[in-house]
Write a protein that holds these residues in place. Structure first.
Motif, PDB file in Angstrom:
ATOM      1  N   GLY A   5      28.474 -42.699  12.351  1.00  0.00           N
ATOM      2  CA  GLY A   5      27.470 -42.974  13.371  1.00  0.00           C
ATOM      3  C   GLY A   5      27.948 -42.486  14.723  1.00  0.00           C
ATOM      4  O   GLY A   5      28.025 -41.281  14.974  1.00  0.00           O
ATOM      5  N   ALA A   6      28.333 -43.415  15.604  1.00  0.00           N
ATOM      6  CA  ALA A   6      28.798 -43.048  16.938  1.00  0.00           C
ATOM      7  C   ALA A   6      30.081 -42.230  16.845  1.00  0.00           C
ATOM      8  O   ALA A   6      30.765 -42.221  15.826  1.00  0.00           O
ATOM      9  CB  ALA A   6      29.039 -44.304  17.771  1.00  0.00           C
ATOM     10  N   THR A   7      30.411 -41.554  17.951  1.00  0.00           N
ATOM     11  CA  THR A   7      31.596 -40.700  17.958  1.00  0.00           C
ATOM     12  C   THR A   7      32.882 -41.498  18.015  1.00  0.00           C
ATOM     13  O   THR A   7      33.967 -40.936  17.885  1.00  0.00           O
ATOM     14  CB  THR A   7      31.551 -39.751  19.169  1.00  0.00           C
ATOM     15  OG1 THR A   7      31.271 -40.537  20.343  1.00  0.00           O
ATOM     16  CG2 THR A   7      30.455 -38.718  18.997  1.00  0.00           C
ATOM     17  N   LYS A   8      32.778 -42.822  18.243  1.00  0.00           N
ATOM     18  CA  LYS A   8      33.985 -43.646  18.267  1.00  0.00           C
ATOM     19  C   LYS A   8      33.592 -45.072  17.914  1.00  0.00           C
ATOM     20  O   LYS A   8      32.408 -45.413  17.897  1.00  0.00           O
ATOM     21  CB  LYS A   8      34.617 -43.610  19.666  1.00  0.00           C
ATOM     22  CG  LYS A   8      33.660 -44.123  20.732  1.00  0.00           C
ATOM     23  CD  LYS A   8      34.268 -44.063  22.112  1.00  0.00           C
ATOM     24  CE  LYS A   8      33.282 -44.575  23.147  1.00  0.00           C
ATOM     25  NZ  LYS A   8      33.813 -44.527  24.502  1.00  0.00           N
ATOM     26  N   ASP A   9      34.599 -45.903  17.630  1.00  0.00           N
ATOM     27  CA  ASP A   9      34.331 -47.313  17.410  1.00  0.00           C
ATOM     28  C   ASP A   9      33.770 -47.910  18.697  1.00  0.00           C
ATOM     29  O   ASP A   9      34.238 -47.608  19.791  1.00  0.00           O
ATOM     30  CB  ASP A   9      35.619 -48.052  17.026  1.00  0.00           C
ATOM     31  CG  ASP A   9      36.044 -47.770  15.590  1.00  0.00           C
ATOM     32  OD1 ASP A   9      35.318 -47.035  14.893  1.00  0.00           O
ATOM     33  OD2 ASP A   9      37.090 -48.289  15.181  1.00  0.00           O
ATOM     34  N   VAL A  42      27.878 -41.846  23.307  1.00  0.00           N
ATOM     35  CA  VAL A  42      28.664 -42.078  22.095  1.00  0.00           C
ATOM     36  C   VAL A  42      28.069 -41.337  20.901  1.00  0.00           C
ATOM     37  O   VAL A  42      28.316 -41.684  19.748  1.00  0.00           O
ATOM     38  CB  VAL A  42      28.798 -43.592  21.780  1.00  0.00           C
ATOM     39  CG1 VAL A  42      29.610 -44.270  22.882  1.00  0.00           C
ATOM     40  CG2 VAL A  42      27.433 -44.260  21.636  1.00  0.00           C
ATOM     41  N   GLY A  43      27.268 -40.305  21.201  1.00  0.00           N
ATOM     42  CA  GLY A  43      26.784 -39.434  20.128  1.00  0.00           C
ATOM     43  C   GLY A  43      25.561 -39.955  19.398  1.00  0.00           C
ATOM     44  O   GLY A  43      25.243 -39.487  18.299  1.00  0.00           O
ATOM     45  N   LEU A  44      24.862 -40.927  19.972  1.00  0.00           N
ATOM     46  CA  LEU A  44      23.689 -41.488  19.302  1.00  0.00           C
ATOM     47  C   LEU A  44      22.434 -41.180  20.112  1.00  0.00           C
ATOM     48  O   LEU A  44      22.501 -40.788  21.283  1.00  0.00           O
ATOM     49  CB  LEU A  44      23.854 -43.002  19.136  1.00  0.00           C
ATOM     50  CG  LEU A  44      25.045 -43.450  18.286  1.00  0.00           C
ATOM     51  CD1 LEU A  44      25.170 -44.964  18.312  1.00  0.00           C
ATOM     52  CD2 LEU A  44      24.910 -42.957  16.853  1.00  0.00           C
ATOM     53  N   SER A  74      38.601 -50.176  21.404  1.00  0.00           N
ATOM     54  CA  SER A  74      38.651 -48.889  20.708  1.00  0.00           C
ATOM     55  C   SER A  74      39.963 -48.179  21.050  1.00  0.00           C
ATOM     56  O   SER A  74      40.679 -48.600  21.947  1.00  0.00           O
ATOM     57  CB  SER A  74      37.481 -48.002  21.160  1.00  0.00           C
ATOM     58  OG  SER A  74      36.259 -48.530  20.734  1.00  0.00           O
TER      59      SER A  74
END
Lengths: 456, 456
Positions: free
Chosen positions: A210-214, B279-281, B431
């Motif tokens: 999903g997202a590029t990070k936690d 965050v890539g979403l 993170s």
């Protein structure tokens, strides 16, 4: 008669045979974990040396992963190829073992003496039954009872990536009149079995990102898609309410069970309640219109073998992970096409992945089911030989597990295979505290001596 | 005027303040993992020593888990209680960190200088902004600007099991006129914020157990129920198609958003696309009839924070595991009752567990949402002081994260709390590669000096 002498020698040599098996069990030849690659090689080298010691022209044969062991020895009568595998399953969770999995021991239990170690049953103990039978023939008669090719694999527990290329490259060398495979079990403690139906296996690993990070669920919870939510929604829908796999086309090529075979299986008196009850279960979980024996021998399955995502340590962490993954496998029967099912499964998953996530797949093996041609005379010769060694007559049975090599022997080498083994259902293979009954080992060696004698 | 002198001293002392923060960041005080308990104690002892050095009567106070730090110092004007936490989140996955999480460093980035370390933002950097402001007052004037009680917790990242008992046992000692909590963020890089709405948090761990041991999917696949299948089916159904949580009664006590607050939030110009895009979403994942700001500030959620079962190592293992488990959390708003929701959730799970499996639950904290009474004069005094330090005027906002202590201050100590912090949304708290802008640290210290001056 030389068979009797061979059997007596086997009885007398059992302590030594056990010590030899212990030596092999001490090698942690876990094929699926790359860090044990040197140990796999060590197990292969041990086998080469052992076969050489009984006059077999044996050698280690390189593959891109773990080596094969191939050996040849001349003899009269038919040419048989014997197959076993020297690699073993991982041992986790290690804390559930009562002892070091690679420090084998003989233990006295309520049900008799057992050999306790990873690989004791699957497959080191089993493959050594055949080698010990050959050793006894060689020691007693100075020769083997027939021409034998030994073919021992080190990748069976990790999808056998090198098997098909190796069989194709060495087809002429490996082709024999019939194959003998020792990687299956008794039907029950008194009844030996020859497996004539084997399920295939298709393995897939799915990773949802999903997202590029936690993310912190306080900042993003509610707004950001959670890959575990996506993964559980997809996998939670893999079966319908009746226990059937919902992947489109999954049941294409699944045959109806032959009425004669159904009758024979009903005659085996399989105790469904005891089978599940032995592991603390009561309700068959498969297709609700099938018997448990059908569920494990003749029906396909879909299983989630592993799943991981997010924080899984002690305590709690309010994380929205960036990824989650699962290992999924399908047991296949009849004419089910593993490659078609892989594509259909991937399409089925893809259509359920929301636009904010991506999915990646990793293939972990694909082998079709196998059905043996039992009209080859060796089948009945072996069945009668087995029946002489054990209290009950030997049976032709199905097997739920996948032994893809049997199918490849047929498709690549045009050679039928007889699957004969001495594992018991409580051997805990692939689980902590794996064991092999000393009786399985001893009668197993004697069984092969009888079979080799019967084939000649 | 003494405030100007204090601010100048803060500016001049910034390198030393940073070095002190680095000392605290070097202590791996991960509270959720029992093996770091000695490190939590070490962080607490460091704080006691530091507070003592500026004339605070500070001591370490035992709890069943990690110690509290409590300090008192006299002064004129109102009595404030300052709260922060010295414990930090776990650091896994460690391989995604660009450096040792507990070896802090100053880094130059496109957006300015940052302090990189686990806890740099959450919450060691934040709590040190307040302590450094006090230090500057003490050094410049020989006294504190008002009477202060310091209350520093070491269990915030692990559900604060000792917090409520400690507050109850020490209510008289800890009660002040108003509480200051530094564990939140700026609204944006130029706009400071005072949080007036905080979501609550309910944590649950579910474990589904099937067979008494791990099974081989070849022998049992199809016949034996797989706990991962059960767990994914249940959790995959936690949300309906519109993104709402389906647990019965879950939305009881969820208020409609006040129209005035909705208007104020709309005026903040929150960039929903940039928030998720960072965050890539792209697609808000919550209830489909809400804005992302509502999803994270004023709507409840259900999230799966972790899941594990079966074989998750390299390669593939065709195991049917005997158990599978997941960590699930709910962010709560308004009058939602965490205890009632816990029971409803457990009942909802239980009805979906087939008879061959059992389910066990472990509670991981339960705190209701908090809504602050902004008519206390300290709120407006602080908002104006903050507005003097930062480019944009300070705003009253909501927060998606849970800071249960604010609710407990109200319910146990009958004390309002002002939640003021300087974290930025890209701080990567919880993170890998967590950071705190040097600007947040520097202006944060100056902000507290202004607020303390304004309250007196």
């Amino acid at each position: 008669m030389s068979l009797d002498a061979v059997l007596s020698r086997i009885d007398a040599d059992l302590p030594n045979a056990t010590e030899r098996l212990f030596d092999l069990l001490r090698v942690p030849s876990i094929s699926t974990d790359p860090k044990y690659a040197p140990e796999c090689r060590r197990a292969a080298e041990w086998l080469v040396q052992d076969l050489t010691s009984m006059g077999v022209d044996a050698s280690l044969r390189e593959t891109p992963k773990h080596p094969m062991v191939v050996g040849h020895v001349d003899g009269d009568g038919p040419h048989v190829l014997f197959y076993g595998h020297y690699d073993v399953q991982p041992v986790d969770p290690l804390e559930l073992w009562d002892r070091d999995p690679f420090d084998p021991a003989m233990e006295d239990t309520d049900k008799g003496r057992v050999i306790r170690a990873r690989g004791a049953s699957d497959d080191k103990g089993q493959l050594m039954t055949f080698i010990e039978a050959c050793r006894a023939f060689h020691a007693e008669t100075g020769r083997m009872p027939c021409r034998i090719t030994f073919f021992l694999e080190g990748e069976e527990e990790s999808g056998s990536p090198s098997l098909v290329p190796f069989l194709k490259e060495n087809a002429e060398e490996l082709k024999a009149d019939v194959a003998l495979i020792c990687d299956t079990g008794l039907f029950d403690a008194e009844t030996p079995a020859i497996v004539t139906m084997l399920r295939g296996l298709l393995g897939e690993e799915i990773t949802i990102t999903g997202a590029t990070k936690d993310l912190h669920s306080g900042f993003f919870g509610g707004a950001a898609m959670n890959p575990i939510r996506v993964l559980t929604r997809i996998l939670g829908g893999l079966h319908d309410e009746s226990g059937r796999v919902v992947v489109p086309g999954f049941y294409d090529g699944v045959p109806d069970l032959d009425p004669g075979l159904r009758q024979q299986w009903e005659g085996l008196g399989f105790d469904h309640a005891a089978f599940l009850g032995g592991v603390g279960l009561a309700t068959p979980a498969g297709e609700q219109d099938r018997t448990p024996l059908e569920m494990i021998w003749s029906r396909p399955t879909g299983e989630i073998n592993g799943i991981i995502g997010g924080y899984t340590g002690d305590g709690f962490k309010t994380v929205l992970p960036s990824r989650a993954s699962a290992k999924v496998s399908f047991r296949l029967v009849g004419e089910q096409d593993p490659h078609a099912i892989r594509e259909s499964f991937r399409d089925w998953v893809r259509t359920q992945v929301p636009e904010d996530c991506k999915v990646e797949f990793e293939a972990h093996g694909a082998s079709p089911a196998s059905v043996m041609a039992t009209d080859h005379p060796a089948f009945e010769q072996a069945r009668q030989a087995l029946s002489l060694e054990w209290p009950q007559e030997a049976a032709y049975v199905g097997a739920g597990g996948s032994i893809p090599v049997a199918g490849y022997f047929k498709s690549i080498l045009d050679m039928d295979a007889m699957l004969i083994g001495f594992a018991k259902e409580d051997d805990q293979i692939h689980s902590p505290n794996e064991k092999y009954d000393l009786e399985s080992f001893h009668r197993g060696i004697r069984s092969w001596a009888r079979i080799l004698d019967a084939l000649t």
